[in-house]
Design an enzyme around this catalytic site. Sequence first.
Site, mmCIF file in Angstrom:
data_model
loop_
_atom_site.group_PDB
_atom_site.id
_atom_site.type_symbol
_atom_site.label_atom_id
_atom_site.label_comp_id
_atom_site.label_asym_id
_atom_site.label_seq_id
_atom_site.Cartn_x
_atom_site.Cartn_y
_atom_site.Cartn_z
ATOM 1 N N THR A 148 1.081 -1.115 0.137
ATOM 2 C CA THR A 148 -0.131 0.228 -0.018
ATOM 3 C C THR A 148 1.167 0.887 -0.080
ATOM 4 O OG1 THR A 148 -0.636 -0.091 2.363
ATOM 5 C CG2 THR A 148 -1.912 -0.933 1.463
ATOM 6 N N LEU A 160 -0.400 4.488 0.632
ATOM 7 C CA LEU A 160 -1.999 5.036 1.936
ATOM 8 C C LEU A 160 -1.568 4.217 3.194
ATOM 9 C CD1 LEU A 160 -3.533 4.391 -1.289
ATOM 10 C CD2 LEU A 160 -3.520 5.975 -0.999
ATOM 11 N N GLU A 196 7.894 -2.484 12.697
ATOM 12 C CA GLU A 196 9.525 -1.372 12.354
ATOM 13 C C GLU A 196 10.350 -2.648 11.622
ATOM 14 O OE1 GLU A 196 13.486 0.801 12.953
ATOM 15 O OE2 GLU A 196 12.720 -1.497 13.650
ATOM 16 N N GLU A 208 0.979 7.732 6.674
ATOM 17 C CA GLU A 208 -0.025 7.752 5.481
ATOM 18 C C GLU A 208 -1.266 8.370 6.322
ATOM 19 O OE1 GLU A 208 2.891 4.822 3.255
ATOM 20 O OE2 GLU A 208 1.531 4.107 3.699
ATOM 21 N N HIS A 247 20.076 -8.204 16.550
ATOM 22 C CA HIS A 247 18.784 -9.192 15.880
ATOM 23 C C HIS A 247 19.026 -10.200 15.709
ATOM 24 C CE1 HIS A 247 17.719 -5.841 12.477
ATOM 25 N NE2 HIS A 247 17.168 -5.102 13.934
#
Lengths: 688, 688
Positions: free
Chosen positions: A258, A261, A416, A428, A545
Amino acid sequence: MLKKVLLCGLGGAVALTVGILLGHFGIKQGSTSPECVQDVDESVIAQFLAEVDNNQIQENLRQLTKVPHMATTAGDEETVKYMLKRWQDPDSGLDDAWREEYMVFLSFPDEKTPNRVSVVSPNGTAIFTVSEKEKPYTPDQEDPAVVQPYAAYSPAGNAKGKLVYANYGTMEDYTLLSKTVNLNNTIAIVKYGGAGRQAKAINGALFGVIGVLVYTEPKDINDNKMSDSSQTYPHSWYLPPTGVERGSYSSDFGDLLTPYLAAKEDTYRIPESDIKGIPPIPTQPIGFLDAYSLICELDGSPAPETWQGAFNCTYNFGGPGFKATSSFASSDVQMDIYNKGELRNSSNVMGVIRGSVEPDRYIIYGNHRDSWVHGAIDPSSGTAVMLEITRVLGKMVKAGRWKPRRSIIFGSWGAEEFGLIGSTEYAEEYYSKLRARTVAYINVDISVFGNATLQAQASPAAQSLVLTAAKQVKIPNKDSSVYDNWIQYSNRTSPTHGIIPNVGFLTGAGSDYAAFMHFLGITSMDISHAYDRSKTNARTYPAYHTAYDTFDYASKYIDPGFTSHQTVARTAGNVLLRLSDSLLLPFNSTDYAESLEQYLNTALKNFGSTLAQKKISVEPLSNAVAKFRAATNRLNELILNSNFKKESPLKARSINDQLMLLERAFLDPQAFPDKYGYRFDTISLLLQ
Amino acid sequence: MLKKVLLCGLGGAVALTVGILLGHFGIKQGSTSPECVQDVDESVIAQFLAEVDNNQIQENLRQLTKVPHMATTAGDEETVKYMLKRWQDPDSGLDDAWREEYMVFLSFPDEKTPNRVSVVSPNGTAIFTVSEKEKPYTPDQEDPAVVQPYAAYSPAGNAKGKLVYANYGTMEDYTLLSKTVNLNNTIAIVKYGGAGRQAKAINGALFGVIGVLVYTEPKDINDNKMSDSSQTYPHSWYLPPTGVERGSYSSDFGDLLTPYLAAKEDTYRIPESDIKGIPPIPTQPIGFLDAYSLICELDGSPAPETWQGAFNCTYNFGGPGFKATSSFASSDVQMDIYNKGELRNSSNVMGVIRGSVEPDRYIIYGNHRDSWVHGAIDPSSGTAVMLEITRVLGKMVKAGRWKPRRSIIFGSWGAEEFGLIGSTEYAEEYYSKLRARTVAYINVDISVFGNATLQAQASPAAQSLVLTAAKQVKIPNKDSSVYDNWIQYSNRTSPTHGIIPNVGFLTGAGSDYAAFMHFLGITSMDISHAYDRSKTNARTYPAYHTAYDTFDYASKYIDPGFTSHQTVARTAGNVLLRLSDSLLLPFNSTDYAESLEQYLNTALKNFGSTLAQKKISVEPLSNAVAKFRAATNRLNELILNSNFKKESPLKARSINDQLMLLERAFLDPQAFPDKYGYRFDTISLLLQ
């Protein structure tokens, strides 16, 4: 004169008596209403600084890291509930808190069919297989919710080919390698660093590479330490041999289906096949123990000196493939990747303290909540700090001791790690409102990388604010300030200010500030505490990580005693209070001018003669920078000649609007149509 | 209570005495400072309405139309100086006035080698040539500065081919024609109307047409009147037989070489060859006298009934070419076009009255200054009105009788006729500032098309404002209001308001509001006075863009006595004063909600069943409209529950910011990348 007396304050009937008037004006000529001229109260800041508690931060971190909380998993939902509970607490919560959901496109390995990388002999037998999981040293690594290391957004697929070594996987690396080795149908093993994760596969595919393995080179992360019997975690902060960096292998930020948007349930989604900027070939990260087994067996010419690493062997290019003398001789590397894309509901948790004078002006403070595994440092060290800030402020609010002049919005962003998704979807969804009303965005993601010094990246407009806060915060148990300490680790000479701590430019997209800074054009800051770069070559903290980024790791090797966390909470909270309470916004436009002049000088130094040769004039650019400088001088003069406490509140508002919108003026929605998100931020992109 | 007393006003030392305070508060409890709570003063409006003088407007028009003032010509420069003189007048000028220049790409015929259209016999002799100039009836037409009729941005070139008749030159027209006639290498003659000017050539070229002649059909403009001995000007408002409509043949607005950037001297320019949306083949407009000579000689099948016009012959398709019985038999039409593109300096003249309370909020009132020839109606009727408004307001300002709450900016735009260039470059240059600060844009271009009634197009948010002003203005020498008159000519039934005058949507790009409305997202209005559409079929006033649009024509046939000009000045000035002085902006958000509901219902009616068949749900759209309605209701409630004169000026400012930015919320810079300018305005484009 008389006509300049005005009733002020939002709401409330006015019953004036001459007696009160006399008393009032008798006491303080030109006195004013707190609702209209509320300014930073240094005693509130002092109280805030005093109440920030390292033990509370430690407890926050313990709660947040009980289980792995990868985006949209059960562990993530537990943290959502924990945030809501804290922010809805009747004694220390915020005015309001709620969750906002987006349906976003994520990528996961298949739990039932784990990804597999092996060395396969010519007769088809797997003679070596890469570890599927990281070796446990504490119960944390044995939690069944620890996700198998994988490259998010790598396609599923099976690839079999001869192995080659391609350094960092940049275009230059593959170009050099391809001069010696035919890369068609090869598997490349590359190191983390030097290029974006996804770039290593995108670049390789251009040369005929059909699969990519990415490993963490001990030279780059561990100061060459490799032994888990004495050197690596749990003996130190260094990464154990089976530790694997997970990560998102996408170029763009925000939900990939998207673009531009908000990913609500009924938003139009592009087909998955239209996603750009992700690996076109199977890609998998591995640990350095496995990388050692593969790289040291490679045939072919020795790779250049700069490509060599910490292993006790020469890093060869690959024949392609392994040495004839190796037990892997004539064998291929086989990759079987089963990642799959899924639409999942990801939550942001939002909290707000409403402004009492200018509720329609927002200071946003945020950090993501999701981790790859337990995420003690990334991101929970930041969340633990945010929760301590909200606890101290929440207590003042609930006790009726303080209300900010402007509204403060806290964002605990989701997903994230997959590409700044929660914060970008929020930007957005509320695009117009946030652009019109947001004064600043403060990001504290990984709050503590190490114990040495504060560090910050910020829009030039906010540099002076960060430095002001750093001067006011003391190093725990010392007499010196965070500022004094910082300047010893990292400084620069400013033409205006002399030697000052070096506040970096916020040009990248490394955390959730990206959508605020580059897409919305909001003055942003990213604040954290760093290790001493003169004492280690580590690219980042080594457990980054991996399954070793746990409470145990954080509390033993990153910030024992949690005093660096406390320093970040105090500094970031100080910044937040100054932004929310200052009558005049604490932004400095002339620092922006100085930065533009710096950029210009660098550009002239690097490209001046080439441009001159091509008869391209830099005069228009120089003129623009000079005009900007002149405009900031005029604005500063206007500010100096004002007495905001005596003049109409509309005057401060109008100057604050200028300061607030300064950053927005650098946005150009037409610029760089091929750069997602960044197309709005001409300054940042030109700096890259 | 006491603490709510605040000193207000911009600047000025404060010397309060108890006596004055007593006196002040004794007189008016809860009284407030004019600087902070200044609101519309109805006596100022009444005074303004009384002082607007029709004779002054007539004199303005006489001055403005002395010579032709096509963009960037000597005549244009005279009008620049005249505007500056008026706006810098010490007794009736503005606070400040100046010019701003842009270097823009225009298109002109070659003075030394006029464009030529002729009928050429097979032996190469020109046996008929189209008039080079319009026939003079007054000295105006003999002015050497009258530009030869031409199609601005048509390429130069020579084209020779058989003539065909293609109605309005739409895709449908060419498609139908091409079923009967092979259009390869033909010249098409088409009528004005039905499609954009440039579209007639762009469409034709797709069918093999190599040149296009465009004429004004008497049926469409003259109610079939054709004789200049009794029927057309100077006997009436109708177009004489040799009158030719000039015009810009470009699709996009703004300077064509600097899309989205202000055309300053050092701005990057695209190559001319990259310009899109202009005719690819030579194109020339001609008068109906010449069109008659050509069309009535055409061979081939009769064109359909709907293609027929006022000429006393059957309009045939063309063989292609002329009838065998015609003196043009076997002849070609030859077009020799010598237009050339040039970079020229075009000036906007800007004037400002500074706001006393909110100088950083702008009301912009504008009209273009350039014409094609004398431009008495287009645009000078609007400029004459603007100058009368500035004279009346300027006198009040200079006499110290009035200062607006907000700043008023007047723009006299250059080069509108070539594609709204001056206003668009202004919008591009000050993009960020105008978006942040502009409350509204009022456009009055052609102020009087005719004597019958006021008309307006506006953003739905401004509908109620225009109607309020129209109610307050009386028809000269009558007892009824402009509103009462308007409602008789054009009305609609509003679910909220019942029967009201029909304020149109501002969806097109017919005048300088385009960049403000569609590119900047500023609430805009276009106001003028119209003729009675029940009494004529004229597409517009007949002298439009011809050499007959003169002071003589305007004062005799469009508005004798200049009372319609006066009505427009009073109404537009009233709107301007309400916008600049109202404490709370006079915008109505629920009218916007009503419009959205109307659009939605129309969409459902037209496309509902098709969408349902394709299983495309309109629910998200319906929900969005309902949410918008709910938000406007909440805003209205907030306004109703406020007492702005008693509360902090910041409260009104915050609600005004919402009202100001309402229109901006419909902008999406990502939308419709193929629609220049409009890509920012999703609402307007969806309505088209």
